[in-house]
Scaffold this active site. Sequence first.
Site, PDB file in Angstrom:
ATOM      1  N   GLY A  16       0.843  -1.204   0.000  1.00 25.75           N
ATOM      2  CA  GLY A  16       0.000   0.000   0.000  1.00 25.75           C
ATOM      3  C   GLY A  16       0.871   1.244   0.000  1.00 25.75           C
ATOM      4  N   ASP A 133       0.548   2.436   9.022  1.00 24.93           N
ATOM      5  CA  ASP A 133       0.171   1.626  10.193  1.00 24.93           C
ATOM      6  C   ASP A 133       1.231   1.658  11.304  1.00 24.93           C
ATOM      7  OD1 ASP A 133      -2.022   0.932   8.716  1.00 24.93           O
ATOM      8  OD2 ASP A 133      -1.267  -1.029   8.133  1.00 24.93           O
ATOM      9  N   MET A 175      -7.675   2.818   9.751  1.00 26.42           N
ATOM     10  CA  MET A 175      -6.870   1.713   9.192  1.00 26.42           C
ATOM     11  C   MET A 175      -5.919   1.126  10.227  1.00 26.42           C
ATOM     12  SD  MET A 175      -5.937   2.526   5.255  1.00 26.42           S
ATOM     13  CE  MET A 175      -7.078   2.083   3.951  1.00 26.42           C
ATOM     14  N   GLN A 278      -6.876   8.397   4.474  1.00 28.13           N
ATOM     15  CA  GLN A 278      -5.768   8.330   5.441  1.00 28.13           C
ATOM     16  C   GLN A 278      -4.422   8.100   4.749  1.00 28.13           C
ATOM     17  OE1 GLN A 278      -7.299   5.878   9.170  1.00 28.13           O
ATOM     18  NE2 GLN A 278      -8.310   5.204   7.317  1.00 28.13           N
ATOM     19  N   ARG A 279      -4.466   7.443   3.599  1.00 27.12           N
ATOM     20  CA  ARG A 279      -3.221   7.083   2.918  1.00 27.12           C
ATOM     21  C   ARG A 279      -2.805   8.102   1.855  1.00 27.12           C
ATOM     22  NH1 ARG A 279      -3.433   0.774   1.568  1.00 27.12           N
ATOM     23  NH2 ARG A 279      -3.452   1.494  -0.570  1.00 27.12           N
TER      24      ARG A 279
END
Length: 352
Positions: A16, A133, A175, A278-279
């Site tokens: 990701g 993360d 996430m 969020q990413r």
Amino acid sequence: MNNSKTKRFGILTAGGDAPGLNPAIRGICKAASLEYGMEIVGIEDGFKGLVEGRGRLLRPSDFSGIIHKGGTILGTSRERPFKDEEKVKKLIYNYNKWELDCLVCLGGNGTQKRANYCREAGLNVIHIPKTIDNDVYGTDMAFGFHTALEAATDAVDRLHTTAASHKRILIAEIMGNSAGWLALYSGIAGGADVIIIPEIPYDITKVKGHLDNRMLSGSQFSVIVVAEGAKTVADAKLDRKAFRKKYEGQPSAAFRLQNELRAIGNYDTRVSVLGYVQRGGSPVPYDRMLATLFGTKGAELMAKGKYGYSVALSGMDIIAKPLKEVAGKTKQVPADHLSIKSAKLAGTAFGD
Ligand code: F6P
């Protein structure tokens, strides 16, 4: 091996995406070319591009002016070549065809593991940790986390005002499948009333108890932050396969929690799954900085011929850890983490 005197390395971004990949590419490429005179092959779409032989020599203009850009200029994929012998052969073939002295892999846990497989297959590799993360083993921090934290905290702030106006319970899904760093930090920073993370399985009756106590004490609304990998105490006993089977085709963690609350109380609840916002987006200064430090460390390792390492932050230092020691592990939130302790003291519940 590249027979000319000039060292040449291949660089790919895998898994990701995370804000900070472009600053890291810029950092390693600038240091490697300007300081150490190396050549760079930019590989497209992670391990998929390596298997398929999609790469090209990068020019300085390719990695200039990208420090503020989100995503990755190289593209990424979730290709897992080591599940297929043919793909592994192709990957090694292309490494040799491009006459690489080293393969630099930017990515999270999965990429760290695959970088180690490359090492075991005889390639020179360096891994640089990224992930929103923050669960890459061996490093205190991976870049991407702080940008995502800003987006997630902003969302929790926003959910507060609407929750309070309507006297509702707002559930924000953040996430983090195996580790709850992002949920924990955004929950604390955003003043969430309940935080639920994968490391602390929850008991819905305890969550209910906390919500009811808040209502009794005059707070008519609550904000719950739940990590996407959160599980009840009963579900946490299931292995991965059994858990997947049980919830196949069912909605995500926040919706499960909403259903569980509805089953035991008369709550007005709403769910907000934050997802990919969020990413995405431009990396915050901290992530640009960390990515640049990681990138330049990667270049230094290659210049010294130190291969088989994962770059890491340890306190205030940028170090390198042997891939064989860190690959295949996940950095979860420790049960005695200071932030859990202080959040509990400040009145946040964890559902345990
Ligand atoms: O980047 C890590 C992560 O954000 C996890 O928290 C999430 O479970 C996963 O990626 C989902 O990514 P994708 O849908 O791209 O596979």
